[in-house]
Scaffold this motif. Structure first.
Motif, PDB file in Angstrom:
ATOM      1  N   GLY A 603      -8.699  -8.186   0.656  1.00 13.06           N
ATOM      2  CA  GLY A 603      -9.789  -7.238   0.446  1.00 13.06           C
ATOM      3  C   GLY A 603      -9.603  -6.320  -0.737  1.00 13.06           C
ATOM      4  O   GLY A 603     -10.393  -5.394  -0.923  1.00 13.06           O
ATOM      5  N   MET A 604      -8.607  -6.561  -1.553  1.00  8.88           N
ATOM      6  CA  MET A 604      -8.322  -5.669  -2.675  1.00  8.88           C
ATOM      7  C   MET A 604      -9.128  -6.102  -3.902  1.00  8.88           C
ATOM      8  O   MET A 604      -9.197  -7.285  -4.224  1.00  8.88           O
ATOM      9  CB  MET A 604      -6.828  -5.684  -2.980  1.00  8.88           C
ATOM     10  N   VAL A 605      -9.758  -5.147  -4.547  1.00  8.97           N
ATOM     11  CA  VAL A 605     -10.541  -5.414  -5.756  1.00  8.97           C
ATOM     12  C   VAL A 605      -9.792  -4.968  -7.006  1.00  8.97           C
ATOM     13  O   VAL A 605      -9.837  -5.621  -8.039  1.00  8.97           O
ATOM     14  CB  VAL A 605     -11.911  -4.705  -5.665  1.00  8.97           C
ATOM     15  N   LEU A 606      -9.123  -3.835  -6.918  1.00  5.71           N
ATOM     16  CA  LEU A 606      -8.398  -3.269  -8.053  1.00  5.71           C
ATOM     17  C   LEU A 606      -7.082  -2.705  -7.550  1.00  5.71           C
ATOM     18  O   LEU A 606      -7.047  -2.016  -6.524  1.00  5.71           O
ATOM     19  CB  LEU A 606      -9.226  -2.166  -8.726  1.00  5.71           C
ATOM     20  N   LEU A 607      -6.007  -2.989  -8.263  1.00  2.00           N
ATOM     21  CA  LEU A 607      -4.681  -2.509  -7.893  1.00  2.00           C
ATOM     22  C   LEU A 607      -4.158  -1.627  -9.012  1.00  2.00           C
ATOM     23  O   LEU A 607      -4.120  -2.018 -10.173  1.00  2.00           O
ATOM     24  CB  LEU A 607      -3.724  -3.685  -7.670  1.00  2.00           C
ATOM     25  N   ILE A 608      -3.777  -0.395  -8.664  1.00  2.00           N
ATOM     26  CA  ILE A 608      -3.139   0.524  -9.596  1.00  2.00           C
ATOM     27  C   ILE A 608      -1.695   0.666  -9.154  1.00  2.00           C
ATOM     28  O   ILE A 608      -1.419   1.168  -8.063  1.00  2.00           O
ATOM     29  CB  ILE A 608      -3.837   1.892  -9.602  1.00  2.00           C
ATOM     30  N   THR A 609      -0.782   0.215  -9.979  1.00  2.00           N
ATOM     31  CA  THR A 609       0.623   0.214  -9.602  1.00  2.00           C
ATOM     32  C   THR A 609       1.433   1.078 -10.552  1.00  2.00           C
ATOM     33  O   THR A 609       1.187   1.101 -11.757  1.00  2.00           O
ATOM     34  CB  THR A 609       1.183  -1.219  -9.573  1.00  2.00           C
ATOM     35  N   LEU A 610       2.375   1.801  -9.986  1.00  2.00           N
ATOM     36  CA  LEU A 610       3.314   2.611 -10.749  1.00  2.00           C
ATOM     37  C   LEU A 610       4.682   1.961 -10.821  1.00  2.00           C
ATOM     38  O   LEU A 610       5.639   2.576 -11.299  1.00  2.00           O
ATOM     39  CB  LEU A 610       3.441   4.001 -10.117  1.00  2.00           C
ATOM     40  N   VAL A 611       4.777   0.721 -10.349  1.00  2.00           N
ATOM     41  CA  VAL A 611       6.051   0.008 -10.295  1.00  2.00           C
ATOM     42  C   VAL A 611       6.137  -0.925 -11.494  1.00  2.00           C
ATOM     43  O   VAL A 611       5.286  -1.806 -11.660  1.00  2.00           O
ATOM     44  CB  VAL A 611       6.174  -0.793  -8.988  1.00  2.00           C
ATOM     45  N   PRO A 612       7.126  -0.743 -12.359  1.00  2.00           N
ATOM     46  CA  PRO A 612       7.276  -1.682 -13.482  1.00  2.00           C
ATOM     47  C   PRO A 612       7.538  -3.099 -12.978  1.00  2.00           C
ATOM     48  O   PRO A 612       8.192  -3.314 -11.956  1.00  2.00           O
ATOM     49  CB  PRO A 612       8.485  -1.129 -14.250  1.00  2.00           C
ATOM     50  N   ASP A 613       7.018  -4.069 -13.696  1.00  2.00           N
ATOM     51  CA  ASP A 613       7.227  -5.491 -13.387  1.00  2.00           C
ATOM     52  C   ASP A 613       6.685  -5.866 -12.017  1.00  2.00           C
ATOM     53  O   ASP A 613       7.196  -6.778 -11.362  1.00  2.00           O
ATOM     54  CB  ASP A 613       8.717  -5.856 -13.474  1.00  2.00           C
ATOM     55  N   ASP A 614       5.643  -5.166 -11.564  1.00  2.00           N
ATOM     56  CA  ASP A 614       5.019  -5.533 -10.292  1.00  2.00           C
ATOM     57  C   ASP A 614       4.214  -6.813 -10.505  1.00  2.00           C
ATOM     58  O   ASP A 614       3.397  -6.919 -11.426  1.00  2.00           O
ATOM     59  CB  ASP A 614       4.096  -4.397  -9.827  1.00  2.00           C
ATOM     60  N   VAL A 620      -6.663 -10.294  -8.637  1.00  7.64           N
ATOM     61  CA  VAL A 620      -7.016  -8.879  -8.512  1.00  7.64           C
ATOM     62  C   VAL A 620      -6.665  -8.179  -9.827  1.00  7.64           C
ATOM     63  O   VAL A 620      -5.547  -8.335 -10.346  1.00  7.64           O
ATOM     64  CB  VAL A 620      -6.277  -8.212  -7.334  1.00  7.64           C
ATOM     65  N   ARG A 621      -7.622  -7.431 -10.362  1.00  5.11           N
ATOM     66  CA  ARG A 621      -7.359  -6.691 -11.600  1.00  5.11           C
ATOM     67  C   ARG A 621      -6.314  -5.618 -11.331  1.00  5.11           C
ATOM     68  O   ARG A 621      -6.355  -4.927 -10.309  1.00  5.11           O
ATOM     69  CB  ARG A 621      -8.645  -6.065 -12.129  1.00  5.11           C
ATOM     70  N   MET A 622      -5.401  -5.440 -12.261  1.00  5.59           N
ATOM     71  CA  MET A 622      -4.298  -4.506 -12.065  1.00  5.59           C
ATOM     72  C   MET A 622      -4.220  -3.553 -13.249  1.00  5.59           C
ATOM     73  O   MET A 622      -4.356  -3.952 -14.409  1.00  5.59           O
ATOM     74  CB  MET A 622      -2.980  -5.265 -11.912  1.00  5.59           C
ATOM     75  N   LEU A 623      -4.014  -2.273 -12.943  1.00  7.36           N
ATOM     76  CA  LEU A 623      -3.752  -1.244 -13.940  1.00  7.36           C
ATOM     77  C   LEU A 623      -2.312  -0.793 -13.766  1.00  7.36           C
ATOM     78  O   LEU A 623      -1.927  -0.322 -12.692  1.00  7.36           O
ATOM     79  CB  LEU A 623      -4.699  -0.050 -13.771  1.00  7.36           C
ATOM     80  N   ASP A 624      -1.514  -0.918 -14.831  1.00  6.78           N
ATOM     81  CA  ASP A 624      -0.104  -0.568 -14.752  1.00  6.78           C
ATOM     82  C   ASP A 624       0.329   0.049 -16.081  1.00  6.78           C
ATOM     83  O   ASP A 624      -0.497   0.399 -16.926  1.00  6.78           O
ATOM     84  CB  ASP A 624       0.736  -1.798 -14.412  1.00  6.78           C
ATOM     85  N   THR A 625       1.631   0.167 -16.255  1.00  4.81           N
ATOM     86  CA  THR A 625       2.147   0.785 -17.478  1.00  4.81           C
ATOM     87  C   THR A 625       1.824  -0.035 -18.714  1.00  4.81           C
ATOM     88  O   THR A 625       1.644   0.522 -19.803  1.00  4.81           O
ATOM     89  CB  THR A 625       3.671   0.965 -17.361  1.00  4.81           C
ATOM     90  N   LEU A 626       1.733  -1.352 -18.584  1.00  3.43           N
ATOM     91  CA  LEU A 626       1.361  -2.172 -19.729  1.00  3.43           C
ATOM     92  C   LEU A 626      -0.082  -1.895 -20.147  1.00  3.43           C
ATOM     93  O   LEU A 626      -0.401  -1.853 -21.340  1.00  3.43           O
ATOM     94  CB  LEU A 626       1.544  -3.654 -19.399  1.00  3.43           C
ATOM     95  N   THR A 627      -0.948  -1.671 -19.170  1.00  3.24           N
ATOM     96  CA  THR A 627      -2.348  -1.360 -19.474  1.00  3.24           C
ATOM     97  C   THR A 627      -2.449  -0.052 -20.236  1.00  3.24           C
ATOM     98  O   THR A 627      -3.162   0.044 -21.239  1.00  3.24           O
ATOM     99  CB  THR A 627      -3.166  -1.287 -18.183  1.00  3.24           C
TER     100      THR A 627
END
Length: 675
Positions: A603-614, A620-627
């Motif tokens: 059920g996830m549409v967007l994932l915002i992660t603060l974990v490097p190399d997640d 699922v679209r992901m927003l992370d440090t690379l973004t």
């Protein structure tokens, strides 16, 4: 046709629209864009030259020409700036020449900040590189015993940082400000600074400023001395943070910043004193141009005052406007007029186009325009008060003048304060109605007298009663700041909302007919804009390490609140929400936040992660440090059709002041070898 004599007042408005048009572009126009702007300007001016007395060329040709000239002024100002350099990410040795020393306000020991020119970085990567073409601002340690003076060459180990990127899309652009201010970035000294070579003596002006501050603080210790130092030397380091906050909450912060108000008071007092002294001689009164002499003496006093207080940019702008007023007085023209304001605004916009986007110039032009237009409308009414007998009528006229100035200048700048600072002070009119006369009639005149008495050691005769007046202003600021709703947080007004307000204000002030009242509609709409725009639901910091969630009437920040003060302050100001203690929510409307590895992706549409190399979730679209490394801060708007993600790079585009991915600037390359 009836308003054609006022068309010239719209020339700076056209220049401003052209400048704003340039800065709103997402990509640099390049040489073709500059040539196109020059062609439009030539065609517009040629149309006017062909039919100089027709209305259509003056309106449409002149409008197109001023838009193009504003565009070209911003284009030229941008491309004559050196690029932002690539500063080292690790600590380095900096050697540079001090061009300015600033004392930073602090409740503890005062901290000095050095502006270093021709800085050379001593590390393996920058070895042999030419000096930086921009200013480096290095903050010394509080226990550093060095007494820096301009001209001194210093060497210090420091940790440097480029200008901070916006904390959210559409937020304060410190990189653009640094690009046009001529600064490369800043940093903090890790060790004590070392002076190299002979130590130059302090400049006469710098030494005079320090001696004046020492005399003031000796006679007036505490908060009163801090205010006196602020208005006479331009440095408010002697004030506690609580007193500075009280001035800000009461709408009196402008009394601490040397700008148009202080310069006007100093020049007005000087003109009045010189005129009075000249009037003591009957022969001088009959045969000398006393009015012109007094005006020139006032301008000279203003120049000395601006130099003593540090010659900051707002004071220099005000001095430019004051010089135009003096020219008008000497030539027999009306001193406070919209035409004089138009000439001054044109000069300021052509010499510093990027200043149009900053609060000081916007507030100055809006306030002076409102004052000039208000004086134009109410002049017949005040003239009737003087013509009729009775001393109380003159007193009523002075009180009405003060009330009108506070209401017009304060009301015209309210949306500017809302847009840049996210605050509203409802009691500012009352506070200024009482504090400004005290500053104009009591505090600053006695301060000027104390400067004249300092060479003879008799400054206490003026500083002591000056402190009494400052005490009244301090008590007023503390009282008003404690009233209910003294300082309201409002959502930041977008740039287009502020543009609507300023254009409506120009329409109201610059026309003379009844249709001038059409400008009230856009102004009312602009006041409602901050409360009508959609605010982001989630924010991700430029480094991808901090996230915020709008949860009702609070802002939840994680994983560690307080880790990024600058970013969190920008978020709190933009959304007008307090930061709640505790953690952040995990999931909301299909958008999930992850600060530790998790397994569930259903059920996830967007994932915002603060974990490097997640590894994230497949599909699922992901927003992370690379973004954030690629495109800066991120803002997420939760909608029924799915989340909308806006990045800082989407907002600002690719402009010379927008640093490349990873927030790096242009490498400082060595000069080519001579063949």
């Amino acid at each position: 046709m009836a308003e054609q004599r006022r068309l010239a007042l719209w020339l700076p408005v056209g220049l401003g629209l052209g400048i704003a048009w340039y800065f709103r572009l997402r990509h640099e126009p390049g040489t073709p864009g500059g040539l196109a702007g020059a062609g439009i300007a030539v065609l517009g001016l040629g149309w006017i030259a062909w039919r100089p007395y027709a209305l259509a060329p003056r309106v449409f040709g002149g409008g197109a020409a001023t838009l193009a000239l504003g565009f070209l002024a911003a284009f030229w100002a941008t491309h004559r700036q050196p690029p932002l350099p690539d500063l080292p990410a690790r600590a380095t040795i900096v050697t540079g020449r001090i061009v300015a020393v600033a004392l930073l306000p602090a409740d503890g020991p005062s901290v000095r900040r050095l502006d270093l020119a021709d800085a050379v970085l001593d590390d393996p990567l920058d070895s042999g590189m030419p000096p930086l073409r921009r200013i480096l601002r290095v903050r010394l340690r509080a226990d550093d015993p060095l007494v820096p003076v301009p001209g001194m060459v210093v060497r210090v180990r420091a940790l440097l940082r480029p200008p901070a990127p916006p904390s959210l899309p559409g937020g304060p652009d410190r990189q653009r400000r640094a690009y046009f201010d001529g600064t490369a970035g800043g940093g903090m000294a890790l060790g004590r600074a070392q002076a190299l070579g002979p130590v130059p003596g302090a400049s006469s002006l710098e030494g005079l400023r320090e001696r004046v501050s020492a005399h003031i603080l000796h006679v007036l210790p505490g908060a009163a001395g801090g205010v006196a130092t602020a208005v006479l030397t331009g440095s408010a380091v002697g004030m506690k943070q609580a007193d500075r906050d009280a001035f800000a909450d009461a709408g009196l912060a402008h009394l601490l910043a040397v700008a148009g108000l202080h310069l006007g008071i100093v020049m007005g007092v000087s003109v009045a004193v010189v005129r009075l002294l000249l009037a003591c001689s009957e022969w001088v009164t009959l045969y000398w141009p006393c009015r012109s002499i007094a005006a020139i003496a006032g301008l000279a006093a203003g120049i000395l005052y601006v130099g003593l207080t540090g010659a900051h940019l707002p004071a220099l702008r005000s001095l430019t406007m004051a010089a135009l007023v003096v020219v008008a007085m000497v030539t027999g023209r009306r001193a406070l007029s919209l035409r004089g304001l138009a000439v001054g605004a044109i000069l300021l916009l052509l010499t510093g186009p990027a200043d149009l986007l900053e609060a000081p110039l916007q507030m100055s032009l809006a306030a002076v325009m409102a004052l000039a237009a208000g004086a134009e409308v109410t002049r017949p009414l005040f003239a009737r008060l003087i013509e009729q007998p009775g001393w109380w009528r003159r007193a009523l006229r002075h009180i009405a003048h003060l009330a009108q100035a506070s209401l017009l200048a304060g009301g015209a700048t309210v949306p500017v304060v809302m847009a840049h600072f996210g605050t509203l002070q409802p009691w500012f009119v009352l506070a200024n109605l009482l504090a400004v006369p005290l500053m104009a009639m009591w505090v600053l005149p006695l301060g000027l007298l104390s400067l004249l008495l300092m060479p003879w050691g008799a400054e206490a005769m003026a500083l002591v009663p000056m402190g009494w007046g400052i005490g009244l202003i301090l008590d007023l600021a503390r009282m008003v700041s404690g009233w209910p709703a003294a300082r309201l947080a409002v959502p930041a007004m977008p740039g287009w909302g502020l543009a609507i307000w300023l254009l409506g204000l120009c329409w109201l002030c610059l026309w003379a007919g009844r249709w001038r009242w059409w400008g009230v509609g856009p102004m009312v709409l602009a006041l409602a804009v901050p409360f009508l725009v959609v605010r982001p639901d989630l924010l991700l910091s430029p480094d991808g390490r901090t996230v915020a969630v709008r949860d009702g009437a609070v802002l939840r920040v994680g994983p560690r609140p307080g880790g990024e003060r600058l970013v969190e302050d920008d978020w709190r100001q933009a959304l007008a929400l307090p930061i709640a203690p505790g953690g952040i929510m995990t999931c909301r409307d299909g958008v999930c936040l992850r600060d530790a590895p998790a397994a569930g992706c259903a059920g996830m549409v967007l994932l915002i992660t603060l974990v490097p190399d997640d590894a994230g979730c497949p599909g699922v679209r992901m927003l992370d440090t690379l973004t954030t490394w690629k495109s800066g801060a991120q803002a997420v708007f939760l909608r029924s059709g799915g989340p909308l993600v806006v990045s800082d790079r989407d907002w600002r585009g690719a402009r010379p002041w927008v640093l490349a991915p990873g927030q790096h600037g242009m490498p400082v390359l060595p000069l080519a070898q001579r063949e």
